[in-house]
Design a protein around this motif. Structure first.
Motif, PDB file in Angstrom:
ATOM      1  N   LEU A 176      35.499  21.382  46.826  1.00 30.37           N
ATOM      2  CA  LEU A 176      35.604  22.100  48.090  1.00 30.37           C
ATOM      3  C   LEU A 176      36.823  21.545  48.821  1.00 30.37           C
ATOM      4  O   LEU A 176      36.969  20.324  48.957  1.00 30.37           O
ATOM      5  N   ILE A 177      37.695  22.424  49.274  1.00 33.50           N
ATOM      6  CA  ILE A 177      38.922  21.987  49.929  1.00 33.50           C
ATOM      7  C   ILE A 177      38.831  22.320  51.414  1.00 33.50           C
ATOM      8  O   ILE A 177      38.598  23.476  51.789  1.00 33.50           O
ATOM      9  N   GLU A 178      38.987  21.293  52.252  1.00 32.05           N
ATOM     10  CA  GLU A 178      39.061  21.476  53.693  1.00 32.05           C
ATOM     11  C   GLU A 178      40.530  21.469  54.065  1.00 32.05           C
ATOM     12  O   GLU A 178      41.262  20.551  53.689  1.00 32.05           O
ATOM     13  N   LEU A 179      40.960  22.491  54.813  1.00 32.75           N
ATOM     14  CA  LEU A 179      42.370  22.637  55.150  1.00 32.75           C
ATOM     15  C   LEU A 179      42.567  22.586  56.656  1.00 32.75           C
ATOM     16  O   LEU A 179      41.735  23.075  57.413  1.00 32.75           O
ATOM     17  N   GLU A 180      43.692  22.022  57.058  1.00 36.87           N
ATOM     18  CA  GLU A 180      44.096  22.055  58.455  1.00 36.87           C
ATOM     19  C   GLU A 180      45.619  22.144  58.486  1.00 36.87           C
ATOM     20  O   GLU A 180      46.316  21.161  58.245  1.00 36.87           O
ATOM     21  N   ALA A 181      46.107  23.351  58.747  1.00 35.90           N
ATOM     22  CA  ALA A 181      47.547  23.583  58.782  1.00 35.90           C
ATOM     23  C   ALA A 181      48.025  23.617  60.227  1.00 35.90           C
ATOM     24  O   ALA A 181      47.360  24.173  61.101  1.00 35.90           O
ATOM     25  N   LYS A 182      49.185  23.013  60.467  1.00 32.10           N
ATOM     26  CA  LYS A 182      49.813  23.014  61.791  1.00 32.10           C
ATOM     27  C   LYS A 182      51.267  23.411  61.609  1.00 32.10           C
ATOM     28  O   LYS A 182      52.003  22.749  60.869  1.00 32.10           O
ATOM     29  N   ARG A 187      38.478  26.330  51.211  1.00 34.85           N
ATOM     30  CA  ARG A 187      38.733  27.066  49.970  1.00 34.85           C
ATOM     31  C   ARG A 187      37.766  26.526  48.934  1.00 34.85           C
ATOM     32  O   ARG A 187      37.634  25.305  48.780  1.00 34.85           O
ATOM     33  N   PHE A 188      37.096  27.442  48.238  1.00 34.94           N
ATOM     34  CA  PHE A 188      36.115  27.015  47.254  1.00 34.94           C
ATOM     35  C   PHE A 188      35.957  28.094  46.188  1.00 34.94           C
ATOM     36  O   PHE A 188      36.159  29.279  46.441  1.00 34.94           O
ATOM     37  N   GLY A 189      35.598  27.663  45.006  1.00 35.72           N
ATOM     38  CA  GLY A 189      35.376  28.592  43.906  1.00 35.72           C
ATOM     39  C   GLY A 189      35.015  27.815  42.662  1.00 35.72           C
ATOM     40  O   GLY A 189      34.773  26.600  42.717  1.00 35.72           O
ATOM     41  N   PRO A 190      35.005  28.490  41.522  1.00 36.78           N
ATOM     42  CA  PRO A 190      34.716  27.802  40.268  1.00 36.78           C
ATOM     43  C   PRO A 190      35.719  26.664  40.041  1.00 36.78           C
ATOM     44  O   PRO A 190      36.924  26.833  40.232  1.00 36.78           O
ATOM     45  N   ILE A 191      35.196  25.507  39.624  1.00 32.23           N
ATOM     46  CA  ILE A 191      36.026  24.303  39.490  1.00 32.23           C
ATOM     47  C   ILE A 191      37.234  24.524  38.585  1.00 32.23           C
ATOM     48  O   ILE A 191      38.343  24.100  38.912  1.00 32.23           O
ATOM     49  N   GLU A 192      37.047  25.225  37.463  1.00 30.77           N
ATOM     50  CA  GLU A 192      38.179  25.416  36.549  1.00 30.77           C
ATOM     51  C   GLU A 192      39.299  26.236  37.208  1.00 30.77           C
ATOM     52  O   GLU A 192      40.481  25.986  36.967  1.00 30.77           O
ATOM     53  N   ASP A 212      43.469  34.801  40.260  1.00 28.52           N
ATOM     54  CA  ASP A 212      43.158  35.997  41.038  1.00 28.52           C
ATOM     55  C   ASP A 212      42.508  35.576  42.362  1.00 28.52           C
ATOM     56  O   ASP A 212      41.438  34.965  42.357  1.00 28.52           O
ATOM     57  N   PRO A 213      43.150  35.880  43.518  1.00 29.39           N
ATOM     58  CA  PRO A 213      42.608  35.451  44.812  1.00 29.39           C
ATOM     59  C   PRO A 213      41.191  35.957  45.092  1.00 29.39           C
ATOM     60  O   PRO A 213      40.452  35.338  45.857  1.00 29.39           O
ATOM     61  N   LYS A 214      40.804  37.060  44.479  1.00 34.02           N
ATOM     62  CA  LYS A 214      39.455  37.599  44.698  1.00 34.02           C
ATOM     63  C   LYS A 214      38.362  36.666  44.167  1.00 34.02           C
ATOM     64  O   LYS A 214      37.208  36.781  44.548  1.00 34.02           O
TER      65      LYS A 214
END
Length: 153
Positions: free
Chosen positions: A65-71, A90-95, A107-109
């Motif tokens: 699981l990726i936590e993002l904070e863009a400035k 951002r999260f999805g299948p590990i591979e 594929d972003p979907k």
């Protein structure tokens, strides 16, 4: 009757990104810093360019699981500067997440990538950006992040 939350699409931010810098494992994930090198903003009411400074500060959790904070900031075509703080996950299948980390196309979907952008500006014309809440639906590509920004009505 169930209440329905409505949104309205307002613009798309395309943020070009540079090479990833990693600070390594920090005890609760891997800290990464990704520079924002430019880009554009396109919509019916706002158009402009993403300024070539700022970064996305991420923590990749052990489950990917990726936590993002863009400035960063963008400048509208009519000269207003808008500061952006954009937090999300951002999260999805590990591979697939590991392919993204390597810069390979995915594929972003197939990836859940949502953000909550917050805007600040001294421009009267764009003050409405500070007076509303927004959500973003995003996609990560090898050299850019594309965020469709929606106003919560």
């Amino acid at each position: 009757m169930t209440p329905v939350l409505q949104t309205r699409y307002v613009f798309t931010i395309t943020a070009h990104i540079g090479a990833v810098t990693s600070a390594g494992e920090i005890g609760h994930g891997v800290r990464r810093i990704i520079p924002i090198t430019g880009g554009e903003v396109r919509g019916d009411d706002i158009n402009g360019k993403v300024c070539a400074f700022g970064a996305d500060f991420q923590i990749i959790r052990p489950n990917e699981l990726i936590e993002l904070e863009a400035k960063y900031a963008f400048e509208t075509d009519d000269g207003a500067v808008v500061y952006v703080e954009n937090k999300g996950i951002r999260f999805g299948p590990i591979e697939l997440l590991q392919k993204l980390k390597r810069g390979e196309p995915v594929d972003p979907k197939l990836i859940y990538f949502r953000t909550v952008p917050k805007f600040e500006t001294g421009s009267e014309k764009y003050r409405w950006l500070m007076e509303n809440l927004f959500v973003g639906s995003a996609a990560r590509h090898a050299d850019r992040v594309v965020i469709d920004v929606h106003q919560v009505l």
